[in-house]
Structures are given as structure tokens and as C-alpha cells.
Design a protein around this motif. Structure first.
Motif, PDB file in Angstrom:
ATOM      1  N   ALA A   1     -10.401  43.513  50.176  1.00 50.18           N
ATOM      2  CA  ALA A   1     -10.644  42.162  49.265  1.00 50.18           C
ATOM      3  C   ALA A   1     -10.204  42.033  48.558  1.00 50.18           C
ATOM      4  CB  ALA A   1     -11.729  42.397  49.367  1.00 50.18           C
ATOM      5  N   TRP A   2      -9.114  42.611  47.968  1.00 58.34           N
ATOM      6  CA  TRP A   2      -8.147  42.723  46.914  1.00 58.34           C
ATOM      7  C   TRP A   2      -7.095  41.428  47.717  1.00 58.34           C
ATOM      8  CZ3 TRP A   2      -2.405  43.100  46.090  1.00 58.34           C
ATOM      9  CH2 TRP A   2      -1.673  42.624  44.589  1.00 58.34           C
ATOM     10  N   GLN A   3      -6.579  41.451  48.813  1.00 57.07           N
ATOM     11  CA  GLN A   3      -5.158  40.509  49.940  1.00 57.07           C
ATOM     12  C   GLN A   3      -6.126  39.334  49.065  1.00 57.07           C
ATOM     13  OE1 GLN A   3      -3.983  42.022  53.520  1.00 57.07           O
ATOM     14  NE2 GLN A   3      -5.821  42.983  53.414  1.00 57.07           N
ATOM     15  N   SER A   4      -7.378  38.773  49.115  1.00 57.99           N
ATOM     16  CA  SER A   4      -8.023  37.361  49.201  1.00 57.99           C
ATOM     17  C   SER A   4      -8.452  36.633  48.087  1.00 57.99           C
ATOM     18  CB  SER A   4      -8.465  36.830  50.469  1.00 57.99           C
ATOM     19  OG  SER A   4      -9.913  38.268  50.220  1.00 57.99           O
ATOM     20  N   GLU A   5      -8.415  37.936  46.982  1.00 57.63           N
ATOM     21  CA  GLU A   5      -8.889  37.019  45.573  1.00 57.63           C
ATOM     22  C   GLU A   5      -8.237  38.133  44.934  1.00 57.63           C
ATOM     23  OE1 GLU A   5     -12.381  40.789  44.780  1.00 57.63           O
ATOM     24  OE2 GLU A   5     -12.838  38.938  46.571  1.00 57.63           O
TER      25      GLU A   5
ATOM     26  N   ASP B   1       2.930  45.993  52.751  1.00 48.52           N
ATOM     27  CA  ASP B   1       1.576  45.993  52.939  1.00 48.52           C
ATOM     28  C   ASP B   1       0.620  45.584  51.326  1.00 48.52           C
ATOM     29  OD1 ASP B   1      -0.430  47.915  52.212  1.00 48.52           O
ATOM     30  OD2 ASP B   1       0.029  49.549  53.043  1.00 48.52           O
ATOM     31  N   TRP B   2      -0.169  45.550  51.923  1.00 51.52           N
ATOM     32  CA  TRP B   2      -0.930  44.368  50.378  1.00 51.52           C
ATOM     33  C   TRP B   2      -1.111  46.112  49.115  1.00 51.52           C
ATOM     34  CZ3 TRP B   2      -5.625  46.692  48.190  1.00 51.52           C
ATOM     35  CH2 TRP B   2      -6.368  47.353  49.806  1.00 51.52           C
ATOM     36  N   ARG B   3      -0.905  46.925  49.460  1.00 56.68           N
ATOM     37  CA  ARG B   3      -1.351  48.275  48.699  1.00 56.68           C
ATOM     38  C   ARG B   3      -0.069  48.863  47.634  1.00 56.68           C
ATOM     39  NH1 ARG B   3      -4.333  52.653  52.441  1.00 56.68           N
ATOM     40  NH2 ARG B   3      -1.941  51.537  53.974  1.00 56.68           N
ATOM     41  N   THR B   4       1.206  48.143  48.579  1.00 58.40           N
ATOM     42  CA  THR B   4       2.365  48.511  48.033  1.00 58.40           C
ATOM     43  C   THR B   4       2.604  47.113  47.155  1.00 58.40           C
ATOM     44  OG1 THR B   4       3.234  49.243  49.884  1.00 58.40           O
ATOM     45  CG2 THR B   4       5.015  48.780  49.011  1.00 58.40           C
ATOM     46  N   VAL B   5       2.013  45.923  47.614  1.00 66.12           N
ATOM     47  CA  VAL B   5       2.375  44.683  46.656  1.00 66.12           C
ATOM     48  C   VAL B   5       1.642  44.819  45.369  1.00 66.12           C
ATOM     49  CG1 VAL B   5       2.184  42.160  46.630  1.00 66.12           C
ATOM     50  CG2 VAL B   5       2.998  43.800  48.509  1.00 66.12           C
ATOM     51  N   ARG B   6       0.330  45.376  45.172  1.00 65.11           N
ATOM     52  CA  ARG B   6      -0.643  45.645  44.820  1.00 65.11           C
ATOM     53  C   ARG B   6       0.025  46.554  43.522  1.00 65.11           C
ATOM     54  NH1 ARG B   6      -6.736  48.404  44.637  1.00 65.11           N
ATOM     55  NH2 ARG B   6      -7.334  47.971  42.652  1.00 65.11           N
ATOM     56  N   ALA B   7       0.416  47.473  43.822  1.00 73.80           N
ATOM     57  CA  ALA B   7       1.410  48.762  43.254  1.00 73.80           C
ATOM     58  C   ALA B   7       2.579  48.240  42.567  1.00 73.80           C
ATOM     59  CB  ALA B   7       1.254  50.011  43.480  1.00 73.80           C
ATOM     60  N   GLY B   8       3.529  47.115  43.459  1.00 72.70           N
ATOM     61  CA  GLY B   8       4.358  47.152  42.878  1.00 72.70           C
ATOM     62  C   GLY B   8       4.168  45.517  41.797  1.00 72.70           C
ATOM     63  N   LEU B   9       3.049  45.041  41.361  1.00 71.49           N
ATOM     64  CA  LEU B   9       2.955  44.891  40.570  1.00 71.49           C
ATOM     65  C   LEU B   9       2.215  45.708  39.004  1.00 71.49           C
ATOM     66  CD1 LEU B   9       0.911  41.449  42.376  1.00 71.49           C
ATOM     67  CD2 LEU B   9       2.951  41.336  41.015  1.00 71.49           C
ATOM     68  N   ALA B  10       1.782  45.684  39.445  1.00 67.73           N
ATOM     69  CA  ALA B  10       1.228  47.068  39.141  1.00 67.73           C
ATOM     70  C   ALA B  10       2.359  47.780  37.572  1.00 67.73           C
ATOM     71  CB  ALA B  10       0.750  48.216  39.174  1.00 67.73           C
ATOM     72  N   ALA B  11       3.856  48.011  38.861  1.00 62.70           N
ATOM     73  CA  ALA B  11       5.216  48.846  37.751  1.00 62.70           C
ATOM     74  C   ALA B  11       5.403  47.634  37.599  1.00 62.70           C
ATOM     75  CB  ALA B  11       5.441  49.569  38.936  1.00 62.70           C
ATOM     76  N   LEU B  12       5.596  46.430  37.728  1.00 57.65           N
ATOM     77  CA  LEU B  12       5.768  45.334  37.241  1.00 57.65           C
ATOM     78  C   LEU B  12       5.130  45.619  35.789  1.00 57.65           C
ATOM     79  CD1 LEU B  12       8.592  43.556  37.169  1.00 57.65           C
ATOM     80  CD2 LEU B  12       6.882  41.702  37.903  1.00 57.65           C
TER      81      LEU B  12
ATOM     82  N   CYS C   1       6.655  35.005  42.466  1.00 60.57           N
ATOM     83  CA  CYS C   1       6.654  33.615  42.771  1.00 60.57           C
ATOM     84  C   CYS C   1       6.537  34.009  44.302  1.00 60.57           C
ATOM     85  CB  CYS C   1       7.632  32.599  42.220  1.00 60.57           C
ATOM     86  SG  CYS C   1       7.351  31.327  40.220  1.00 60.57           S
ATOM     87  N   GLY C   2       7.741  34.213  44.728  1.00 58.19           N
ATOM     88  CA  GLY C   2       7.678  33.888  46.207  1.00 58.19           C
ATOM     89  C   GLY C   2       6.217  34.623  47.197  1.00 58.19           C
ATOM     90  N   LEU C   3       5.414  35.599  46.103  1.00 57.16           N
ATOM     91  CA  LEU C   3       4.117  36.296  46.547  1.00 57.16           C
ATOM     92  C   LEU C   3       3.293  34.776  46.374  1.00 57.16           C
ATOM     93  CD1 LEU C   3       4.238  39.561  44.597  1.00 57.16           C
ATOM     94  CD2 LEU C   3       4.553  39.373  46.661  1.00 57.16           C
ATOM     95  N   LEU C   4       3.734  33.990  45.516  1.00 58.23           N
ATOM     96  CA  LEU C   4       2.452  32.827  46.309  1.00 58.23           C
ATOM     97  C   LEU C   4       2.191  32.698  46.856  1.00 58.23           C
ATOM     98  CD1 LEU C   4       2.854  30.839  42.333  1.00 58.23           C
ATOM     99  CD2 LEU C   4       1.443  33.847  42.874  1.00 58.23           C
ATOM    100  N   GLY C   5       2.650  32.068  47.487  1.00 57.91           N
ATOM    101  CA  GLY C   5       1.871  31.619  48.915  1.00 57.91           C
ATOM    102  C   GLY C   5       1.764  32.601  49.821  1.00 57.91           C
ATOM    103  N   ALA C   6       2.530  33.732  50.549  1.00 56.86           N
ATOM    104  CA  ALA C   6       2.227  34.810  51.570  1.00 56.86           C
ATOM    105  C   ALA C   6       0.905  36.144  50.680  1.00 56.86           C
ATOM    106  CB  ALA C   6       3.168  35.802  50.965  1.00 56.86           C
ATOM    107  N   ASN C   7       0.272  35.848  49.120  1.00 63.49           N
ATOM    108  CA  ASN C   7      -0.549  36.460  48.922  1.00 63.49           C
ATOM    109  C   ASN C   7      -0.974  36.600  47.994  1.00 63.49           C
ATOM    110  OD1 ASN C   7      -1.845  39.386  47.582  1.00 63.49           O
ATOM    111  ND2 ASN C   7       0.244  41.003  48.593  1.00 63.49           N
ATOM    112  N   PRO C   8      -2.088  35.326  47.992  1.00 63.36           N
ATOM    113  CA  PRO C   8      -3.234  35.476  47.339  1.00 63.36           C
ATOM    114  C   PRO C   8      -3.487  36.021  45.931  1.00 63.36           C
ATOM    115  CG  PRO C   8      -3.981  35.154  49.478  1.00 63.36           C
ATOM    116  CD  PRO C   8      -2.654  35.075  49.908  1.00 63.36           C
ATOM    117  N   SER C   9      -3.510  37.187  46.493  1.00 62.82           N
ATOM    118  CA  SER C   9      -4.078  37.860  45.038  1.00 62.82           C
ATOM    119  C   SER C   9      -3.436  38.645  43.533  1.00 62.82           C
ATOM    120  CB  SER C   9      -4.083  39.476  45.922  1.00 62.82           C
ATOM    121  OG  SER C   9      -3.301  39.665  46.580  1.00 62.82           O
ATOM    122  N   ALA C  10      -2.408  37.997  44.142  1.00 61.31           N
ATOM    123  CA  ALA C  10      -1.167  38.081  43.509  1.00 61.31           C
ATOM    124  C   ALA C  10      -1.040  37.065  42.508  1.00 61.31           C
ATOM    125  CB  ALA C  10       0.624  37.579  43.934  1.00 61.31           C
ATOM    126  N   ARG C  11      -1.658  35.865  42.814  1.00 61.81           N
ATOM    127  CA  ARG C  11      -1.765  34.747  41.705  1.00 61.81           C
ATOM    128  C   ARG C  11      -2.610  35.311  40.357  1.00 61.81           C
ATOM    129  NH1 ARG C  11      -4.172  31.027  46.092  1.00 61.81           N
ATOM    130  NH2 ARG C  11      -1.757  30.855  48.242  1.00 61.81           N
TER     131      ARG C  11
END
Length: 135
Positions: A32-36, A91-102, A125-135
Motif C-alpha cells: 500500500a506504500w506505493q499508493s499512499e 521496485d517500490w521497496r528499493t525506492v522506499r529504501a532510497g528515500l530513507a537513505a537520502l 521530483c522524478g518520483l512524483l509522477g511515477a510513485n505517489p508514495s514519494a509525495r
């Protein structure tokens, strides 16, 4: 730790291992992290980690935090390209980990990342369109 070669080795080894575990240790049931939107750090009121249920990922982020804080600021130069690659992963899990690492990098070495602000902003910002959870 003033030797840049040592920083590169630590980033590739210890920090790299933490980054991989942050992604792999995230429970796939939390899709669900992918969409919220989901904050990755504890809330100011002392709530539990947002990684709750993802013990391996949470522990890995804590280790990464300690490693990055102990490294000289030039380590951010070696770690940032790895994190940027994570933000571009499918992979959304890798994106989530990347944001935490940032966030860990920004907390530990904000002045060193000042020279990379453009790349960081473009990457996130590139994540905003492709990955709602990055907002």
C-alpha cells in the motif's frame, strides 16, 4: 577515516549492505506504500517507526545512520549515486529504501550535499509522477 579510499570501501561494503537490507527487508505485504504517502522517520509525538513490521529494514536504516554519521563528509559523494540509482528502481521497496537513505545523508552531511541539490531535487521530483508514495 580521512582517506577517500576508506570511504569508498565502507560505502561499498557496510553502507551498501545496509541499503540492500533496507530494500529486501521491507515486508512485501506493505505494498500500500506505493499508493499512499508514508513518512519513514518517527513522528514527533514519539510514535513507532513507520517501518513497523519491517524489522530488518528498520535495523538496517539505523545501522546506515550510524555508519554515515561516523564517515567523513566525502562519503556522501560516494553514496549519493547509489541512492539515486535506488530512487530510479522499478521496485517500490528499493525506492522506499532510497528515500530513507537520502534522508539519512541529508541529516548527517547537509553541507556536503549542498553541491548536489540539483541532482537530489531532480531525482526526487522524478518520483512524483511515477510513485505517489514519494509525495
Amino acid at each position: 577515516l580521512a582517506d577517500p579510499a576508506v570511504s569508498r570501501v565502507l560505502v561499498a561494503g557496510a553502507a551498501g549492505g545496509c541499503l540492500r537490507l533496507m530494500a529486501a527487508g521491507t515486508c512485501p505485504e506493505h505494498a500500500a506504500w506505493q499508493s499512499e504517502p508514508a513518512p519513514l522517520r518517527p513522528a514527533p509525538d514519539g510514535c513507532e517507526w513507520e517501518w513497523e513490521g519491517d524489522g530488518a529494514a528498520s535495523a538496517a536504516e539505523g545501522y546506515l545512520d550510524e555508519i554515515v554519521a561516523a564517515l567523513p563528509p566525502d562519503a556522501a559523494d560516494h553514496l549519493l549515486p547509489v541512492v539515486q540509482g535506488m530512487l530510479g528502481d522499478a521496485d517500490w521497496r528499493t525506492v522506499r529504501a532510497g528515500l530513507a537513505a537520502l534522508e539519512v545523508l541529508l541529516d548527517a552531511h547537509p553541507a556536503r550535499l549542498a553541491g548536489h541539490v540539483g541532482a537530489v531535487v531532480r531525482g526526487t521530483c522524478g518520483l512524483l509522477g511515477a510513485n505517489p508514495s514519494a509525495r
